[in-house]
Design an enzyme around this catalytic site. Structure first.
Site, PDB file in Angstrom:
ATOM      1  N   GLY A 124     -48.586 -32.581 -54.013  1.00  0.00           N
ATOM      2  CA  GLY A 124     -48.548 -31.149 -53.738  1.00  0.00           C
ATOM      3  C   GLY A 124     -49.840 -30.632 -53.141  1.00  0.00           C
ATOM      4  O   GLY A 124     -50.174 -29.472 -53.284  1.00  0.00           O
ATOM      5  N   GLU A 161     -55.075 -42.271 -45.113  1.00  0.00           N
ATOM      6  CA  GLU A 161     -53.981 -42.199 -44.145  1.00  0.00           C
ATOM      7  C   GLU A 161     -54.489 -41.577 -42.860  1.00  0.00           C
ATOM      8  O   GLU A 161     -55.428 -40.780 -42.875  1.00  0.00           O
ATOM      9  CB  GLU A 161     -52.839 -41.301 -44.679  1.00  0.00           C
ATOM     10  CG  GLU A 161     -51.946 -41.960 -45.695  1.00  0.00           C
ATOM     11  CD  GLU A 161     -50.816 -41.049 -46.167  1.00  0.00           C
ATOM     12  OE1 GLU A 161     -50.705 -39.908 -45.673  1.00  0.00           O
ATOM     13  OE2 GLU A 161     -50.058 -41.494 -47.032  1.00  0.00           O
ATOM     14  N   LYS A 162     -53.848 -41.910 -41.783  1.00  0.00           N
ATOM     15  CA  LYS A 162     -54.070 -41.202 -40.523  1.00  0.00           C
ATOM     16  C   LYS A 162     -53.664 -39.748 -40.768  1.00  0.00           C
ATOM     17  O   LYS A 162     -52.633 -39.493 -41.397  1.00  0.00           O
ATOM     18  CB  LYS A 162     -53.196 -41.837 -39.433  1.00  0.00           C
ATOM     19  CG  LYS A 162     -53.196 -41.112 -38.118  1.00  0.00           C
ATOM     20  CD  LYS A 162     -54.347 -41.536 -37.245  1.00  0.00           C
ATOM     21  CE  LYS A 162     -54.439 -40.654 -35.996  1.00  0.00           C
ATOM     22  NZ  LYS A 162     -55.816 -40.660 -35.456  1.00  0.00           N
ATOM     23  N   LYS A 191     -44.803 -22.924 -50.930  1.00  0.00           N
ATOM     24  CA  LYS A 191     -43.738 -22.708 -49.954  1.00  0.00           C
ATOM     25  C   LYS A 191     -43.322 -21.242 -49.939  1.00  0.00           C
ATOM     26  O   LYS A 191     -43.310 -20.590 -50.986  1.00  0.00           O
ATOM     27  CB  LYS A 191     -42.536 -23.592 -50.293  1.00  0.00           C
ATOM     28  CG  LYS A 191     -42.835 -25.083 -50.108  1.00  0.00           C
ATOM     29  CD  LYS A 191     -41.709 -25.946 -50.627  1.00  0.00           C
ATOM     30  CE  LYS A 191     -42.115 -27.419 -50.571  1.00  0.00           C
ATOM     31  NZ  LYS A 191     -41.237 -28.263 -51.379  1.00  0.00           N
ATOM     32  N   GLU A 236     -39.899 -36.490 -49.714  1.00  0.00           N
ATOM     33  CA  GLU A 236     -40.617 -35.657 -48.735  1.00  0.00           C
ATOM     34  C   GLU A 236     -41.118 -36.484 -47.559  1.00  0.00           C
ATOM     35  O   GLU A 236     -41.660 -37.577 -47.751  1.00  0.00           O
ATOM     36  CB  GLU A 236     -41.856 -35.024 -49.378  1.00  0.00           C
ATOM     37  CG  GLU A 236     -41.586 -33.987 -50.416  1.00  0.00           C
ATOM     38  CD  GLU A 236     -42.872 -33.257 -50.826  1.00  0.00           C
ATOM     39  OE1 GLU A 236     -42.772 -32.419 -51.714  1.00  0.00           O
ATOM     40  OE2 GLU A 236     -43.963 -33.534 -50.262  1.00  0.00           O
ATOM     41  N   ASN A 268     -40.330 -36.143 -55.182  1.00  0.00           N
ATOM     42  CA  ASN A 268     -40.361 -35.198 -56.281  1.00  0.00           C
ATOM     43  C   ASN A 268     -39.227 -35.554 -57.223  1.00  0.00           C
ATOM     44  O   ASN A 268     -38.052 -35.415 -56.873  1.00  0.00           O
ATOM     45  CB  ASN A 268     -40.198 -33.765 -55.775  1.00  0.00           C
ATOM     46  CG  ASN A 268     -41.349 -33.366 -54.869  1.00  0.00           C
ATOM     47  OD1 ASN A 268     -42.502 -33.617 -55.187  1.00  0.00           O
ATOM     48  ND2 ASN A 268     -41.043 -32.789 -53.737  1.00  0.00           N
ATOM     49  N   ARG A 301     -37.509 -34.414 -59.676  1.00  0.00           N
ATOM     50  CA  ARG A 301     -37.044 -33.258 -60.467  1.00  0.00           C
ATOM     51  C   ARG A 301     -36.105 -32.422 -59.603  1.00  0.00           C
ATOM     52  O   ARG A 301     -35.976 -32.674 -58.404  1.00  0.00           O
ATOM     53  CB  ARG A 301     -38.249 -32.383 -60.838  1.00  0.00           C
ATOM     54  CG  ARG A 301     -38.971 -31.878 -59.600  1.00  0.00           C
ATOM     55  CD  ARG A 301     -39.968 -30.766 -59.849  1.00  0.00           C
ATOM     56  NE  ARG A 301     -40.422 -30.184 -58.597  1.00  0.00           N
ATOM     57  CZ  ARG A 301     -41.391 -30.647 -57.811  1.00  0.00           C
ATOM     58  NH1 ARG A 301     -42.052 -31.751 -58.166  1.00  0.00           N
ATOM     59  NH2 ARG A 301     -41.708 -30.043 -56.687  1.00  0.00           N
ATOM     60  N   VAL A 335     -37.419 -25.987 -56.711  1.00  0.00           N
ATOM     61  CA  VAL A 335     -37.215 -24.542 -56.573  1.00  0.00           C
ATOM     62  C   VAL A 335     -36.138 -24.268 -55.512  1.00  0.00           C
ATOM     63  O   VAL A 335     -35.223 -23.473 -55.725  1.00  0.00           O
ATOM     64  CB  VAL A 335     -38.542 -23.847 -56.163  1.00  0.00           C
ATOM     65  CG1 VAL A 335     -38.313 -22.377 -55.869  1.00  0.00           C
ATOM     66  CG2 VAL A 335     -39.610 -24.014 -57.241  1.00  0.00           C
ATOM     67  N   ARG A 350     -38.853 -17.160 -50.886  1.00  0.00           N
ATOM     68  CA  ARG A 350     -39.399 -17.049 -52.247  1.00  0.00           C
ATOM     69  C   ARG A 350     -40.070 -15.695 -52.387  1.00  0.00           C
ATOM     70  O   ARG A 350     -41.008 -15.380 -51.644  1.00  0.00           O
ATOM     71  CB  ARG A 350     -40.433 -18.142 -52.502  1.00  0.00           C
ATOM     72  CG  ARG A 350     -39.842 -19.519 -52.523  1.00  0.00           C
ATOM     73  CD  ARG A 350     -40.839 -20.474 -53.114  1.00  0.00           C
ATOM     74  NE  ARG A 350     -40.395 -21.844 -52.945  1.00  0.00           N
ATOM     75  CZ  ARG A 350     -40.958 -22.883 -53.540  1.00  0.00           C
ATOM     76  NH1 ARG A 350     -42.010 -22.700 -54.318  1.00  0.00           N
ATOM     77  NH2 ARG A 350     -40.500 -24.103 -53.345  1.00  0.00           N
TER      78      ARG A 350
HETATM   79  C1  MV4 Z   1     -50.505 -35.175 -45.011  1.00  0.00           C
HETATM   80  C2  MV4 Z   1     -50.779 -34.265 -43.974  1.00  0.00           C
HETATM   81  C3  MV4 Z   1     -51.225 -34.777 -42.774  1.00  0.00           C
HETATM   82  N1  MV4 Z   1     -51.379 -36.106 -42.625  1.00  0.00           N
HETATM   83  N2  MV4 Z   1     -50.682 -36.480 -44.822  1.00  0.00           N
HETATM   84  C4  MV4 Z   1     -49.765 -31.944 -48.414  1.00  0.00           C
HETATM   85  C5  MV4 Z   1     -49.043 -32.033 -49.693  1.00  0.00           C
HETATM   86  C6  MV4 Z   1     -48.671 -33.451 -49.859  1.00  0.00           C
HETATM   87  N3  MV4 Z   1     -47.322 -33.520 -50.296  1.00  0.00           N
HETATM   88  C7  MV4 Z   1     -48.894 -34.109 -48.549  1.00  0.00           C
HETATM   89  N4  MV4 Z   1     -49.527 -33.139 -47.702  1.00  0.00           N
HETATM   90  C8  MV4 Z   1     -49.920 -33.452 -46.449  1.00  0.00           C
HETATM   91  N5  MV4 Z   1     -50.083 -34.766 -46.211  1.00  0.00           N
HETATM   92  C9  MV4 Z   1     -51.115 -36.930 -43.639  1.00  0.00           C
HETATM   93  N6  MV4 Z   1     -51.320 -38.233 -43.463  1.00  0.00           N
HETATM   94  C10 MV4 Z   1     -50.589 -32.915 -44.198  1.00  0.00           C
HETATM   95  C11 MV4 Z   1     -50.160 -32.495 -45.442  1.00  0.00           C
HETATM   96  C12 MV4 Z   1     -49.991 -31.077 -45.588  1.00  0.00           C
HETATM   97  C13 MV4 Z   1     -48.769 -30.513 -45.883  1.00  0.00           C
HETATM   98  C14 MV4 Z   1     -47.631 -31.288 -46.107  1.00  0.00           C
HETATM   99  C15 MV4 Z   1     -46.424 -30.721 -46.408  1.00  0.00           C
HETATM  100  C16 MV4 Z   1     -46.341 -29.340 -46.513  1.00  0.00           C
HETATM  101  C17 MV4 Z   1     -47.425 -28.572 -46.309  1.00  0.00           C
HETATM  102  C18 MV4 Z   1     -48.648 -29.137 -46.002  1.00  0.00           C
HETATM  103  C19 MV4 Z   1     -49.749 -28.331 -45.783  1.00  0.00           C
HETATM  104  C20 MV4 Z   1     -50.947 -28.877 -45.481  1.00  0.00           C
HETATM  105  C21 MV4 Z   1     -51.086 -30.262 -45.397  1.00  0.00           C
END
Ligand code: MV4
Length: 451
Positions: free
Chosen positions: A164, A200-201, A237, A275, A290, A292, A295, A338
């Site tokens: 998250g 990660e990239k 969200k 996700e 996730n 569970r 929401v 929301r």
């Molecule tokens: C990332 C990313 C960019 N590149 N991983 C944020 C929450 C977590 N579930 C993973 N997330 C991210 N991982 C890589 N390699 C950008 C995010 C991210 C994001 C992901 C989903 C929803 C909103 C986000 C907001 C900012 C960053």
């Protein structure tokens, strides 16, 4: 089937589970903290038990209090809702030891998927694309630098125990990688008592696409298509929808099939979500599961016509899935807003207090999931979600119009809410065109506002 279930949660999801139990003809026991004593939904339960003071660590997170309440009230199962103990494998194990069904995945699957690095390895084994990155955990700076040079900056440092958005750090050069590593490890150690991190990239301006899964305890797993949850602010969200707009059909199918492969590899059962990030070339990458009910589950309920909470209960009682994959259709377009008790014009400051006026929207295609009403006091102790406003229409354009109409009808006084922000989003041309990604809100709003 169970005769009696305990709901180990509060607010709108407690009410949602109470309703599902009623629909199934199952008795339901609610629990509440002292801060929720006056909550109107408690009157809908067959029994309501106080489990402690307002702070959630002393009530909704206290395993012995919940187990005692379950024993006293003689329930056969516990529904954890979302948040609180819903993804705590230890709680699921305690339930098992006490011969109470935990309405969720098996603790083994929860534990495996709760570790993001393990989940990533499992995804790779299942042939699910993951973001290019380290093979495993990062142990020293030199290794991190080598990896970063190999994949190229920017890179993202992630905590294995995180999720998250917690414990993440972007690095755009060697210096920020080295300082970021130390900071991320320290932060993860403090937050999760596990300082392990991986690389990660970094995907710039990704979309967030997630796949709803449902698996029974007999090895059958299906997906219920995807949701686009890109519209968020600081990992909270704001809007979710299904189908994801502007997503090529071939990509949609590939993402959903990947999610099922991963769930099968994890021996997953009950409701869950896989996700993914989608980059600007529509390449998708698994990020986390996730374990569970979420929401935003009603978005999927609207497009598939399946009551997910009801199915969670049936699955926990050992019933087989009632559908095969080919039976699951994604019909029309559903969108959720929301509604939080927050002042979106003022850095999203929490806005607890008494609701003095509450005029709920309605009419064709509108669903409102909320535990609030006129006179309800929003307590300051918890998550600020007060309502989920959903619409379901044949097309996305109609759903957007319907949501604008519903948002215009919705009147809340006494507290600030995110309704005014949603009204703006739903008249924004980029949103109307389905041009959404996870940076949408910062790019279009945050700069012009206090934060
Ligand atoms: C990332 C990313 C960019 N590149 N991983 C944020 C929450 C977590 N579930 C993973 N997330 C991210 N991982 C890589 N390699 C950008 C995010 C991210 C994001 C992901 C989903 C929803 C909103 C986000 C907001 C900012 C960053």
């Amino acid at each position: 089937m169970f005769q009696r279930i305990l709901v180990a949660n509060r607010g709108e999801i407690a009410l949602r589970v109470i309703r599902a139990c009623k629909d199934l003809g199952i008795e339901v026991v609610a629990v509440f903290s002292e801060a929720d004593r006056e909550a109107p939904y408690l009157a809908l339960a067959d029994e309501a038990i106080c489990i402690g003071p307002g702070p959630s660590v002393e009530s909704y997170l206290k395993i012995p209090h919940l187990i005692s309440a379950a024993e006293i009230s003689n329930v056969q199962a516990i529904h954890p809702g979302y948040g609180f103990l819903s993804e705590n494998p230890h709680f699921a194990e305690v339930c098992r030891d006490c011969k109470i069904e935990f309405i969720g995945p098996p603790p083994e699957a929860m534990r495996l998927l709760g570790n993001k690095n393990e989940a990533r390895k499992l995804a790779q084994k299942a042939g699910v694309p993951v973001v290019p990155g380290s093979e495993g955990l990062i142990t020293d700076d030199q290794e991190a630098l080598r990896l970063a040079h190999a994949m190229g900056y920017p890179v993202l440092i992630k905590a294995a125990a995180g999720g998250g958005g917690r414990g993440m750090r972007v690095a755009r050069n060697d210096i920020s990688l080295q300082t970021g590593l130390k900071a991320a490890q320290q932060e993860a150690q403090n937050a999760f008592k596990d300082g392990s991190v991986y690389l990660e990239k970094y995907i710039e301006q990704p979309r967030h696409i997630e796949v709803q899964l449902l698996g029974d305890r007999h090895g059958n797993i299906i997906h219920l298509w995807e949701r686009d949850c890109s519209l968020q602010r600081r990992h909270q969200k704001l809007v979710e929808e299904s189908p994801a707009p502007n997503l090529p059909e071939s990509v949609r199918t590939a993402i959903c099939e990947s999610a099922v492969r991963l769930a099968k590899a994890a021996n997953y059962s009950n409701a869950g979500t896989c996700e993914f990030l989608l980059d600007r070339n529509n390449q998708f990458y698994f990020i986390e599961v996730n374990a569970r009910i979420q929401v935003e589950h009603p978005v999927t309920e609207l497009v598939t016509g399946i009551d997910l909470v009801r199915e969670q209960i049936r699955i926990a009682a050992g019933e087989p899935l009632r559908w095969q994959q080919k039976d699951i259709r994604q019909q029309g377009s559903a969108i959720e807003c929301r509604i939080n008790a927050e002042d979106s014009a003022n850095a999203f400051r929490p806005s607890p207090g008494r609701i003095t006026r509450w005029v709920a929207p309605g009419g064709p295609g509108v669903r409102l999931d909320s535990h609030a009403c006129e006179g309800y006091q929003v307590p300051p102790n918890y998550d600020s979600l007060v309502a989920k406003l959903l619409v379901h229409q044949p097309t996305r354009a109609e759903a957007v119009a319907c949501m604008s109409r519903a948002l215009a009808e919705f009147r809340v006084e006494g507290i600030h809410t995110t309704i005014p922000l949603h009204r703006e989003i739903f008249r924004h041309s980029a949103f109307m065109a389905g041009q959404v990604d996870t940076t949408f809100i910062e790019r279009h709003w945050q700069k012009d506002r206090q934060s």
